[in-house]
Design a protein around this motif. Structure first.
Motif, PDB file in Angstrom:
ATOM      1  N   GLY A   1       0.860  -1.169   0.000  1.00 28.05           N
ATOM      2  CA  GLY A   1       0.000   0.000   0.000  1.00 28.05           C
ATOM      3  C   GLY A   1       0.893   1.215   0.000  1.00 28.05           C
ATOM      4  O   GLY A   1       2.052   1.150   0.413  1.00 28.05           O
ATOM      5  N   VAL A   2       0.410   2.332  -0.486  1.00 28.01           N
ATOM      6  CA  VAL A   2       1.235   3.535  -0.567  1.00 28.01           C
ATOM      7  C   VAL A   2       1.068   4.321   0.724  1.00 28.01           C
ATOM      8  O   VAL A   2       0.099   5.073   0.885  1.00 28.01           O
ATOM      9  CB  VAL A   2       0.844   4.394  -1.789  1.00 28.01           C
ATOM     10  N   GLN A   3       1.991   4.125   1.667  1.00 34.91           N
ATOM     11  CA  GLN A   3       1.889   4.815   2.944  1.00 34.91           C
ATOM     12  C   GLN A   3       1.957   6.322   2.775  1.00 34.91           C
ATOM     13  O   GLN A   3       1.269   7.068   3.476  1.00 34.91           O
ATOM     14  CB  GLN A   3       2.997   4.351   3.881  1.00 34.91           C
ATOM     15  N   LEU A   4       2.788   6.787   1.849  1.00 34.60           N
ATOM     16  CA  LEU A   4       2.926   8.229   1.651  1.00 34.60           C
ATOM     17  C   LEU A   4       1.600   8.825   1.191  1.00 34.60           C
ATOM     18  O   LEU A   4       1.199   9.904   1.645  1.00 34.60           O
ATOM     19  CB  LEU A   4       4.025   8.520   0.635  1.00 34.60           C
ATOM     20  N   ARG A   5       0.917   8.135   0.320  1.00 29.64           N
ATOM     21  CA  ARG A   5      -0.389   8.612  -0.137  1.00 29.64           C
ATOM     22  C   ARG A   5      -1.372   8.692   1.023  1.00 29.64           C
ATOM     23  O   ARG A   5      -2.147   9.647   1.151  1.00 29.64           O
ATOM     24  CB  ARG A   5      -0.923   7.665  -1.218  1.00 29.64           C
ATOM     25  N   SER A   6      -1.332   7.687   1.902  1.00 34.90           N
ATOM     26  CA  SER A   6      -2.211   7.701   3.073  1.00 34.90           C
ATOM     27  C   SER A   6      -1.894   8.888   3.980  1.00 34.90           C
ATOM     28  O   SER A   6      -2.802   9.528   4.506  1.00 34.90           O
ATOM     29  CB  SER A   6      -2.058   6.397   3.852  1.00 34.90           C
ATOM     30  N   HIS A   7      -0.603   9.195   4.149  1.00 35.67           N
ATOM     31  CA  HIS A   7      -0.219  10.349   4.973  1.00 35.67           C
ATOM     32  C   HIS A   7      -0.736  11.641   4.349  1.00 35.67           C
ATOM     33  O   HIS A   7      -1.219  12.526   5.056  1.00 35.67           O
ATOM     34  CB  HIS A   7       1.296  10.406   5.123  1.00 35.67           C
ATOM     35  N   TYR A   8      -0.620  11.750   3.029  1.00 37.12           N
ATOM     36  CA  TYR A   8      -1.100  12.955   2.362  1.00 37.12           C
ATOM     37  C   TYR A   8      -2.605  13.116   2.545  1.00 37.12           C
ATOM     38  O   TYR A   8      -3.104  14.212   2.811  1.00 37.12           O
ATOM     39  CB  TYR A   8      -0.764  12.910   0.869  1.00 37.12           C
ATOM     40  N   LEU A   9      -3.337  12.014   2.399  1.00 39.33           N
ATOM     41  CA  LEU A   9      -4.789  12.087   2.554  1.00 39.33           C
ATOM     42  C   LEU A   9      -5.172  12.403   3.994  1.00 39.33           C
ATOM     43  O   LEU A   9      -6.098  13.188   4.242  1.00 39.33           O
ATOM     44  CB  LEU A   9      -5.434  10.774   2.113  1.00 39.33           C
ATOM     45  N   ASP A  10      -4.468  11.799   4.947  1.00 41.03           N
ATOM     46  CA  ASP A  10      -4.754  12.084   6.356  1.00 41.03           C
ATOM     47  C   ASP A  10      -4.481  13.548   6.681  1.00 41.03           C
ATOM     48  O   ASP A  10      -5.241  14.202   7.402  1.00 41.03           O
ATOM     49  CB  ASP A  10      -3.912  11.192   7.265  1.00 41.03           C
ATOM     50  N   ALA A  11      -3.368  14.072   6.137  1.00 42.67           N
ATOM     51  CA  ALA A  11      -3.027  15.468   6.400  1.00 42.67           C
ATOM     52  C   ALA A  11      -4.042  16.407   5.765  1.00 42.67           C
ATOM     53  O   ALA A  11      -4.429  17.424   6.347  1.00 42.67           O
ATOM     54  CB  ALA A  11      -1.627  15.775   5.878  1.00 42.67           C
TER      55      ALA A  11
END
Length: 553
Positions: free
Chosen positions: A231-241
């Motif tokens: 899974g793309v953790q960086l993408r998840s961080h961007y969406l969470d932010a």
């Protein structure tokens, strides 16, 4: 080979898809020894095979480490460093300030103006790691007034990105708290010759904070780092932010932190193994070298679906099946509108919506909304948790009387539908392919890569296109069976546990063959004793004497 496995979610303590994958890897590669470094582990670990042991558990959510796993540690994660932290003098404080200033400059620099921001971040990161390794943990220092003042200075420096420059004191305080949690692995007691230094290879089961210990093991010991991302953790961080309540400056700093960390991990990894091309594209955007990227699809158990897949006659030819977590990203609203159009043209069509149980707070709100919409779209026919055939739409829960298992659920219909607007690796789609089911899916995430021409793909948020594709398969049994057979053959070739294990078996050997030879204390000197010294005989003692330099008897 000794593998230091850095497990996302705290394997062997946690459950879930990541833990299941780690379990299959450890048990499937029994010829290797696995040292498990459990980030987030708490409680009692699940039973492990003989080739695995918990090397160090730690809970990165608490600055005091994992107190519940104390029996597995000679000391708590941070206990041995408290005295050293108290002893930090002026020189160590200066070292910390200089290192943190470099890291903060790398985070705040505007990529369109400044150059070398990634290098500044990496320089500061490794300097902090050196300080933590020599003088003890950093949680207190990273939350200190010195850190806040240093961050503020970096945000005001020439060339800082506009969002960072606008940050105020509340943003600085919130960011250093988040930064301390992210960098907490720097303060763990893993960086010794007996811990990560003893590993021949570090394998991180995710990027970001999970891979950080492996990044530092490479720095201190030259240990090769393998990073697997399904899974793309960086993408998840961007969406969470983006969805967080914090201010724009805070979100800017958080995005920079996770972006810089991901870029450094991708740059230093000996090999990256994304689970699909969608993840690979994210890695390349963050600076990963394509030559060091190799797609390894996650392995899934196919045996449980064998009976359904081999039964060509199973499945109601008028039933559509949807399986998954009921949440807005799955866009069941579009699916219900599409089914309304399907019913107008084929009145005997049925739709089964089988929900995977979710215990999170508020998870039932979207399901309630979807049931209400179904009642509006089909006012003359009650909807509810009833058997298919009684109502055009049935809302059921996996494990219930009407959908006891996934195999039974997929076997009940002719076409499996995926209506998502956001998707990573669509595991449910692969399960449907194992069951030889024709599929209709929206073009999101890795769907096209997984389907590979064995199903119909339509644009997301397009109920009419979704309805037309479903009708085309419901009305054409031969095409349905042909696509289902092709889907099963593709899934068995690419997405099984055996395929996944074979790939990593080869990758481990390849990385070790390219790594420099390391001699650890106690290894002895290679070829110190001739091979014939181990063969019984009258001349064996002479061979030993010759090998050790002693005179012949």
């Amino acid at each position: 080979m000794r593998i230091g496995l850095l497990a996302e979610g705290g394997y062997p303590y946690a459950t879930g898809e990541s833990a299941l994958w780690c379990e299959r890897l450890v048990r499937g590669l029994g010829q290797h020894q696995f040292d498990l470094y459990a980030l987030g582990g708490a409680g009692s670990p699940r039973p492990l095979p003989p080739n695995a042991r918990v090397a160090r558990p730690a809970d990165p959510g608490s600055p005091e480490g994992n107190a519940t796993a104390g029996s597995l540690l000679e000391r708590t994660v941070f206990g041995a460093h408290r005295a050293a932290r108290r002893a930090h003098g002026r020189r160590e404080r200066r070292r910390f300030t200089d290192a943190f200033h470099q890291l903060a400059l790398g985070l705040c620099a505007d990529e369109g103006i400044a150059t070398g921001s990634d290098d500044a971040f990496a320089t500061g990161l490794y300097a902090l790691a050196e300080l933590a390794r020599e003088r003890g943990g950093l949680p207190g220092a990273l939350r200190s007034d010195d850190a806040v003042r240093t961050l503020e200075s970096a945000c005001r420096a020439p060339g800082a990105r506009r969002g960072a420059a606008a940050a105020g004191l509340p943003d600085h305080l919130a960011f250093v708290e988040h930064l301390e949690r992210t960098l907490r692995p720097l303060s763990l007691d893993w960086y010794t010759e007996e811990a990560l230094g003893a590993a021949d290879l570090c394998h991180a089961a995710a990027g970001g904070t999970t891979a950080l210990p492996g990044l530092l093991a490479k720095r201190f010991f030259g240990t090769p780092l393998l990073v697997t991302e399904y899974g793309v953790q960086l993408r998840s961080h961007y969406l969470d932010a983006a969805g967080a309540d914090g201010s724009l400056p805070l979100r800017t700093l958080l995005a920079a932190l996770h972006g810089r960390l991901a870029a450094e991990i991708y740059r230093q990894a000996a090999l990256l193994t994304p689970g699909n091309a969608h993840t690979r594209r994210w890695q390349e955007k963050c600076g990963a070298d394509r030559a060091r990227i190799r797609i390894v699809h996650p392995g899934m158990a196919a045996d449980r679906f064998a009976e359904v897949g081999e039964d060509e006659e199973s499945g109601d030819p008028t039933t559509l099946v949807w399986v998954g977590r009921v949440e807005p990203a799955k866009d069941l609203v579009a699916l219900l509108h599409a089914f309304h159009e399907i019913r107008a043209q084929q009145p005997d069509a049925r739709l089964r919506i089988v929900a995977v149980p979710v215990r999170e707070p508020g998870a039932g709100a979207y399901l309630t909304h979807c049931k209400g919409l179904a009642a509006q779209l089909f006012p003359d026919e009650a909807t509810g948790a009833h058997a298919v055939g009684e109502n055009p739409v049935a809302f059921e829960e996996l494990g219930g009387p009407e959908a006891p298992t996934l195999e039974d659920t997929y076997a009940s219909g002719a076409v499996v539908v995926l209506s998502s607007v956001v998707e990573g690796f669509p595991a449910g789609l692969v399960e449907a392919m194992f069951c030889a089911r024709a599929t209709v899916s929206t073009d999101v995430g890795a769907v096209v890569e997984i389907i590979g021409g064995t199903g119909l793909v339509v644009p997301p948020r397009n109920p009419r296109a979704l309805a037309d594709a479903c009708l085309a398969l419901l009305r054409d049994p031969e095409r349905r069976h042909r696509l289902g057979a092709a889907a099963r053959a593709r899934a068995l070739e690419l997405f099984t546990v055996e395929q996944n294990l074979a790939a990593f078996r080869g990758i481990y050997l390849e990385l070790l063959s390219r790594a420099p030879v390391r001699h650890r204390p106690g290894d002895g000197v290679p070829f110190a004793h001739p091979a014939e010294a181990h063969v019984p005989g009258s001349w064996a003692e002479q061979a030993v004497a010759a090998g050790t330099g002693a005179p012949d008897a």
